[in-house]
Structure formats: structure tokens, C-alpha cells
Design a protein around this motif. Structure first.
Motif, short mmCIF file in Angstrom:
data_model
loop_
_atom_site.label_atom_id
_atom_site.label_comp_id
_atom_site.label_asym_id
_atom_site.label_seq_id
_atom_site.Cartn_x
_atom_site.Cartn_y
_atom_site.Cartn_z
N ASP A 121 48.50 30.00 28.13
CA ASP A 121 48.87 29.88 26.73
C ASP A 121 48.95 31.25 26.05
OD1 ASP A 121 46.87 26.88 26.20
OD2 ASP A 121 48.92 27.13 26.96
N THR A 122 49.91 31.38 25.17
CA THR A 122 50.09 32.63 24.42
C THR A 122 48.83 32.98 23.64
OG1 THR A 122 52.48 32.29 24.22
CG2 THR A 122 51.44 33.72 22.59
N ALA A 123 48.16 31.99 23.07
CA ALA A 123 46.98 32.25 22.25
C ALA A 123 45.88 32.97 23.03
CB ALA A 123 46.44 30.94 21.68
N LYS A 124 45.78 32.70 24.34
CA LYS A 124 44.74 33.33 25.14
C LYS A 124 45.04 34.80 25.42
CE LYS A 124 43.26 29.07 27.40
NZ LYS A 124 43.10 28.34 28.69
N LYS A 125 46.29 35.18 25.32
CA LYS A 125 46.69 36.57 25.58
C LYS A 125 46.84 37.38 24.30
CE LYS A 125 50.23 34.93 27.93
NZ LYS A 125 51.48 34.83 28.71
N ARG A 126 46.87 36.71 23.16
CA ARG A 126 47.13 37.38 21.89
C ARG A 126 45.96 38.30 21.51
NH1 ARG A 126 50.61 39.59 19.73
NH2 ARG A 126 52.02 37.85 20.19
N GLY A 127 46.22 39.60 21.41
CA GLY A 127 45.20 40.56 21.03
C GLY A 127 44.08 40.67 22.03
N SER A 128 44.35 40.35 23.29
CA SER A 128 43.32 40.32 24.31
C SER A 128 43.96 40.55 25.67
CB SER A 128 42.60 38.97 24.28
OG SER A 128 41.56 38.92 25.23
N LEU A 129 43.12 40.63 26.70
CA LEU A 129 43.60 40.65 28.07
C LEU A 129 43.01 39.43 28.77
CD1 LEU A 129 43.31 44.42 29.00
CD2 LEU A 129 45.41 43.12 28.68
N HIS A 130 43.88 38.55 29.24
CA HIS A 130 43.44 37.29 29.84
C HIS A 130 43.64 37.36 31.35
CE1 HIS A 130 42.42 33.06 29.87
NE2 HIS A 130 43.46 32.83 30.66
N LEU A 131 42.62 36.97 32.10
CA LEU A 131 42.68 37.00 33.56
C LEU A 131 43.67 35.95 34.07
CD1 LEU A 131 41.31 38.27 36.12
CD2 LEU A 131 39.76 36.30 36.07
N ILE A 132 44.67 36.40 34.84
CA ILE A 132 45.66 35.46 35.38
C ILE A 132 45.60 35.35 36.89
CG2 ILE A 132 47.22 35.69 33.39
CD1 ILE A 132 48.99 37.53 35.13
N ILE A 133 45.08 36.38 37.57
CA ILE A 133 44.98 36.38 39.04
C ILE A 133 43.67 37.05 39.44
CG2 ILE A 133 45.97 37.33 41.17
CD1 ILE A 133 48.73 37.09 39.91
N ALA B 117 42.97 51.47 38.28
CA ALA B 117 43.73 50.47 37.51
C ALA B 117 45.18 50.92 37.43
CB ALA B 117 43.16 50.29 36.11
N TYR B 118 46.06 49.94 37.27
CA TYR B 118 47.45 50.23 36.97
C TYR B 118 47.87 49.38 35.79
CZ TYR B 118 52.28 51.64 37.56
OH TYR B 118 53.52 52.20 37.35
N GLU C 38 53.89 43.40 25.46
CA GLU C 38 53.34 42.53 26.49
C GLU C 38 53.00 43.44 27.67
OE1 GLU C 38 54.17 38.19 28.57
OE2 GLU C 38 55.70 39.11 27.28
N VAL C 39 51.78 43.29 28.21
CA VAL C 39 51.28 44.23 29.19
C VAL C 39 50.57 43.51 30.32
CG1 VAL C 39 49.11 44.57 27.92
CG2 VAL C 39 49.92 46.36 29.47
N LEU C 40 50.70 44.05 31.53
CA LEU C 40 49.94 43.60 32.68
C LEU C 40 49.01 44.73 33.12
CD1 LEU C 40 52.64 41.85 34.91
CD2 LEU C 40 50.97 40.76 33.40
N VAL C 41 47.77 44.36 33.46
CA VAL C 41 46.77 45.33 33.90
C VAL C 41 46.22 44.89 35.25
CG1 VAL C 41 44.59 46.47 33.35
CG2 VAL C 41 46.16 45.85 31.50
N ARG D 48 42.33 42.08 40.50
CA ARG D 48 42.34 41.20 39.34
C ARG D 48 43.48 41.64 38.43
NH1 ARG D 48 37.52 41.59 41.37
NH2 ARG D 48 36.20 39.72 41.51
N VAL D 49 44.25 40.67 37.96
CA VAL D 49 45.40 40.96 37.10
C VAL D 49 45.17 40.28 35.75
CG1 VAL D 49 47.90 40.90 36.87
CG2 VAL D 49 46.86 40.98 39.16
N PHE D 50 45.39 41.05 34.69
CA PHE D 50 45.24 40.56 33.32
C PHE D 50 46.58 40.67 32.60
CE2 PHE D 50 41.27 42.36 34.77
CZ PHE D 50 40.27 41.51 34.30
N ALA D 51 46.82 39.76 31.66
CA ALA D 51 48.02 39.82 30.81
C ALA D 51 47.59 39.81 29.35
CB ALA D 51 48.93 38.64 31.10
N GLY D 52 48.29 40.60 28.53
CA GLY D 52 47.94 40.67 27.12
C GLY D 52 49.16 40.85 26.23
N LEU D 53 48.99 40.45 24.96
CA LEU D 53 50.01 40.59 23.93
C LEU D 53 49.39 41.33 22.75
CD1 LEU D 53 51.28 36.90 24.01
CD2 LEU D 53 52.49 38.87 24.97
N PHE D 54 50.06 42.39 22.28
CA PHE D 54 49.50 43.21 21.22
C PHE D 54 50.56 43.54 20.17
CE2 PHE D 54 46.90 43.94 24.93
CZ PHE D 54 45.61 43.83 24.42
N ASP D 55 50.18 43.35 18.91
CA ASP D 55 51.07 43.66 17.80
C ASP D 55 50.22 44.03 16.59
OD1 ASP D 55 53.76 43.91 16.93
OD2 ASP D 55 53.57 42.07 15.77
#
Length: 240
Positions: free
Chosen positions: A136-148, A186-187, A225-228, A164-171
Motif C-alpha cells: 500500500d502507498t500509505a505504508k511507503k509514504r514518508g517512510s521506508l517499507h520493507l518489501i524483500i 547499501a545502494y 520514489e526510492v528503493l534502498v 533487504r530491500v525497502f521502498a519509500g515515497l517522499f514529498d
């Protein structure tokens, strides 16, 4: 230490139906300075024209995941898996002993824009498998959410590697700090938009190799939108 991989320096494949930008060496694009990072081997940013795509082809001993930014991607494989992958979905395919798959633009009218990422597994000869989940977008909004993660922690998808891969949305004023475990690399890959990583400006398609840091701070996002990737401390894939 932070080392920028500029979007403008990436390799390019430009075909009638596909425009692809390669962060690391891939296909006809080969650069001895860009052979991957830690266990991360490939980041391709692909744009596929309507009703076109990758014909059936085979892989083995690779962890491959797709992250759709715009449009819809249709997946079919030799295990009988079929699916449509849309923004917010993450698909991961463990090729293991061998799998044949195809990826097509599911739309006859709109292009599909996605990232395809390859990670070297921790051992060869695993049984092939397929996973897909919507985050869900809400889990990534202003945060980094673990996806893998290695063991599918916190409802993430599982991978055969210590990654470990994280996805985030920042504005706007949104900001977040990720604590890295000791002795990790990290990358960071910016999929779209603009943001700052520890005061380093980054834009769409930019990547950052990170070594010897314990905190990654993200702020000043502009539709970002970022992947870490939290990675083992090794220079290149396949290095012991």
C-alpha cells in the motif's frame, strides 16, 4: 562514504519497442567500472511500448524482481504462473535450477515503465518459485517499507540472499532515517522525482553506493520514489 552513479552515465538500449537504461553492465553495454555492487548485479529501467514485450527466455540461479512505476506488466512462466503487475506491486522470481518466462505490456494503448533488478542468490540449484504482493502507498509514504528480505519478514517477499530491500515515497516535509546494521553496505536508487540523501541531492535514475555509514537520512523530496538495498559488505557480485 557516498559514491554517486549518475542517471546520465547509464548505458542505453534503444529498440523499436524498448527503451532501457542500465545502471550496471548488461547485454551490449559493458563497463568494467560498473559490474554491480555487493550482491546487486542489474538495475534496468525499462519502458516497453503498448502490446510489446520480452519473448519467452530462460534464466537460472538468479533472483529477479520487477517494480512497476507506470502501466501494467503481464508475466507468464514455465511454472504456470500468470499475473498482471501494476504500480505498488512487487514481483520476485527465483530462477534457481531454471525457468522460462515472458514479460509483456498488458496494454494495447499505454506504455509500461518498470525496474527489473537482479540479485545473485546465496546458493545455486534452488527450486524455482514465484511471488507477488501489493504494498500500500500509505505504508511507503514518508517512510521506508520493507518489501524483500531473506525470510519474508513483516509480510515482505522472501529472497535467497542476505539482502533487504525497502521502498519509500517522499514529498515536501516528509523525512525518514534508516538505521543500517554495523558492517553493511547499501545502494540507493531513485526511481523518480528528487530528494536528498544525507545532504546529497539525487534525481530520477541516480544511484548511490554507500559504504561505512550507519544512518541514511532522506528528506527534501519532490514526488520522489526510492528503493534502498541493505547489502553484504563486498565489492562485487560473485566475489567470495
Amino acid at each position: 562514504m557516498f559514491e554517486l552513479r549518475s542517471a546520465n552515465a547509464r548505458g542505453i538500449s534503444n529498440l523499436e519497442w524498448l527503451y532501457s537504461q542500465h545502471t550496471f553492465s548488461f547485454g551490449d553495454y559493458q563497463d568494467t567500472d560498473q559490474m554491480g555492487f555487493s550482491d546487486l548485479l542489474v538495475i534496468n529501467e525499462d519502458r516497453v511500448q503498448p502490446a510489446r514485450g520480452f519473448a519467452p527466455h530462460s534464466h537460472d540461479n538468479m533472483e529477479i524482481f520487477s517494480y512497476v512505476l507506470e502501466g501494467a506488466l503481464e508475466h507468464r512462466d514455465s511454472m504456470g504462473s500468470t499475473s498482471i503487475i501494476r504500480p505498488g506491486d512487487v514481483q520476485i522470481m527465483s530462477a534457481g535450477t531454471g525457468i522460462t518466462h515472458s514479460e509483456h505490456n498488458a496494454s494495447a494503448y499505454e506504455p509500461v515503465h518498470f525496474l527489473q533488478i537482479w540479485i545473485v542468490p546465496d546458493q545455486p540449484g534452488m527450486k524455482p518459485r514465484y511471488q507477488q504482493h501489493h504494498f500500500d502507498t500509505a505504508k511507503k509514504r514518508g517512510s521506508l517499507h520493507l518489501i524483500i528480505s531473506p525470510h519474508g519478514e513483516h509480510q515482505s517477499l522472501s529472497i535467497h540472499q542476505d539482502v533487504r530491500v525497502f521502498a519509500g515515497l517522499f514529498d515536501g516535509d516528509e523525512q525518514f532515517t534508516l538505521q543500517l546494521p554495523e558492517n553493511r553496505y547499501a545502494y540507493v536508487h531513485v526511481a523518480r522525482g528528487l530528494l536528498e540523501l544525507n545532504n546529497h541531492p539525487m534525481g530520477a535514475g541516480d544511484g548511490m553506493r554507500v559504504r561505512g555509514e550507519r544512518e541514511l537520512h532522506f528528506d527534501h523530496g519532490q514526488a520522489a520514489e526510492v528503493l534502498v538495498f541493505d547489502l553484504r559488505p563486498k565489492a562485487l557480485p560473485y566475489e567470495k
